[in-house]
Write a protein that holds these residues in place. Structure first.
Motif, short mmCIF file in Angstrom:
data_model
loop_
_atom_site.label_atom_id
_atom_site.label_comp_id
_atom_site.label_asym_id
_atom_site.label_seq_id
_atom_site.Cartn_x
_atom_site.Cartn_y
_atom_site.Cartn_z
N LEU A 1 -9.24 -0.97 17.83
CA LEU A 1 -9.16 -1.98 16.77
C LEU A 1 -9.74 -1.45 15.47
CD1 LEU A 1 -10.13 -5.19 18.77
CD2 LEU A 1 -7.87 -4.57 17.89
N LEU A 2 -10.75 -0.61 15.55
CA LEU A 2 -11.31 0.00 14.34
C LEU A 2 -10.30 0.90 13.65
CD1 LEU A 2 -14.92 0.97 15.45
CD2 LEU A 2 -14.31 -0.60 13.60
N SER A 3 -9.39 1.47 14.42
CA SER A 3 -8.43 2.39 13.83
C SER A 3 -7.13 1.71 13.39
CB SER A 3 -8.12 3.53 14.81
OG SER A 3 -7.52 3.02 15.98
N GLU A 4 -7.06 0.39 13.51
CA GLU A 4 -5.88 -0.36 13.06
C GLU A 4 -5.76 -0.28 11.54
OE1 GLU A 4 -3.43 -2.27 14.56
OE2 GLU A 4 -4.09 -1.54 16.50
N ALA A 5 -4.55 -0.43 11.04
CA ALA A 5 -4.32 -0.42 9.59
C ALA A 5 -4.69 -1.76 8.95
CB ALA A 5 -2.86 -0.09 9.31
N ASP A 6 -4.76 -2.81 9.74
CA ASP A 6 -5.06 -4.16 9.25
C ASP A 6 -6.56 -4.26 8.94
OD1 ASP A 6 -5.58 -6.86 8.90
OD2 ASP A 6 -4.38 -7.49 10.61
N SER A 7 -6.89 -4.43 7.66
CA SER A 7 -8.29 -4.46 7.26
C SER A 7 -9.04 -5.66 7.84
CB SER A 7 -8.43 -4.43 5.74
OG SER A 7 -7.88 -5.58 5.16
N GLU A 8 -8.34 -6.75 8.10
CA GLU A 8 -9.01 -7.91 8.71
C GLU A 8 -9.47 -7.57 10.13
OE1 GLU A 8 -8.02 -12.50 9.93
OE2 GLU A 8 -7.08 -11.68 8.14
N LEU A 9 -8.64 -6.87 10.89
CA LEU A 9 -9.04 -6.42 12.22
C LEU A 9 -10.18 -5.42 12.15
CD1 LEU A 9 -5.72 -5.98 14.24
CD2 LEU A 9 -7.58 -7.58 14.68
N GLN A 10 -10.15 -4.55 11.16
CA GLN A 10 -11.24 -3.59 10.98
C GLN A 10 -12.56 -4.32 10.72
OE1 GLN A 10 -9.77 -1.28 7.71
NE2 GLN A 10 -8.76 0.21 9.02
N ILE A 11 -12.53 -5.31 9.85
CA ILE A 11 -13.73 -6.06 9.50
C ILE A 11 -14.26 -6.82 10.72
CG2 ILE A 11 -14.61 -8.00 8.13
CD1 ILE A 11 -12.77 -6.95 5.85
N GLU A 12 -13.40 -7.47 11.47
CA GLU A 12 -13.83 -8.18 12.68
C GLU A 12 -14.41 -7.20 13.71
OE1 GLU A 12 -14.06 -11.38 13.34
OE2 GLU A 12 -13.13 -12.10 11.51
N SER A 13 -13.78 -6.03 13.82
CA SER A 13 -14.28 -5.02 14.75
C SER A 13 -15.65 -4.50 14.33
CB SER A 13 -13.28 -3.86 14.85
OG SER A 13 -12.04 -4.32 15.28
N SER B 1 -15.84 5.64 2.58
CA SER B 1 -15.18 6.32 1.46
C SER B 1 -13.75 5.82 1.25
CB SER B 1 -15.18 7.83 1.68
OG SER B 1 -14.44 8.15 2.84
N GLY B 2 -13.40 4.72 1.91
CA GLY B 2 -12.04 4.18 1.82
C GLY B 2 -11.82 3.36 0.55
N ASP B 3 -10.61 2.82 0.45
CA ASP B 3 -10.19 2.07 -0.73
C ASP B 3 -10.46 0.57 -0.64
OD1 ASP B 3 -9.23 4.41 -1.84
OD2 ASP B 3 -7.22 4.12 -1.03
N ASN B 4 -10.74 0.05 0.55
CA ASN B 4 -10.91 -1.39 0.72
C ASN B 4 -12.38 -1.77 0.57
OD1 ASN B 4 -11.26 -4.02 1.94
ND2 ASN B 4 -9.16 -3.80 2.68
N HIS B 5 -12.68 -2.46 -0.51
CA HIS B 5 -14.06 -2.84 -0.81
C HIS B 5 -14.66 -3.74 0.26
CE1 HIS B 5 -17.63 -3.80 -3.08
NE2 HIS B 5 -17.37 -5.08 -2.91
N ASN B 6 -13.88 -4.70 0.78
CA ASN B 6 -14.39 -5.61 1.81
C ASN B 6 -14.76 -4.87 3.09
OD1 ASN B 6 -14.23 -7.90 0.21
ND2 ASN B 6 -12.12 -8.30 0.82
N VAL B 7 -13.98 -3.88 3.46
CA VAL B 7 -14.29 -3.08 4.64
C VAL B 7 -15.57 -2.28 4.39
CG1 VAL B 7 -13.50 -1.21 6.14
CG2 VAL B 7 -11.90 -2.98 5.43
N GLN B 8 -15.71 -1.71 3.21
CA GLN B 8 -16.92 -0.95 2.87
C GLN B 8 -18.16 -1.84 2.97
OE1 GLN B 8 -15.86 0.37 -1.05
NE2 GLN B 8 -15.25 2.39 -0.33
#
Length: 83
Positions: free
Chosen positions: A23-35, A65-72
């Motif tokens: 789930l951490l490696s999914e492209a969906d940032s919402e799934l990344q954040i939940e993970s 170092s990614g582009d998604n501020h919410n994930v960071q």
């Protein structure tokens, strides 16, 4: 929002850590954040913390170092941020 008790139960199941890393490696940032939130909560406990941290750390370091501020922000704080 994911129920923490369910996550803890799931983590004890065979292959659950692999699923969480997946789930951490999914492209969906919402799934990344939940993970990320799940990882933060699991590693706050006393069981299996080193195993979880080792499996998830490479993804979380990459997200810094990614582009998604919410994930960071989620990686830095261990909390879910709004999209």
């Amino acid at each position: 929002m994911v129920n923490l008790l369910f996550v803890l139960w799931l983590f004890r199941a065979d292959g659950a850590l692999d699923k969480l890393v997946g789930l951490l490696s999914e492209a969906d940032s919402e799934l990344q954040i939940e993970s990320i939130w799940c990882v933060a909560n699991i590693t706050a406990g006393e069981n299996e913390t080193i195993r979880v941290a080792k499996a998830c750390a490479p993804y979380m370091i990459t997200y810094l170092s990614g582009d998604n501020h919410n994930v960071q922000v989620s990686v830095q704080s261990g909390q879910v941020t709004s999209q």
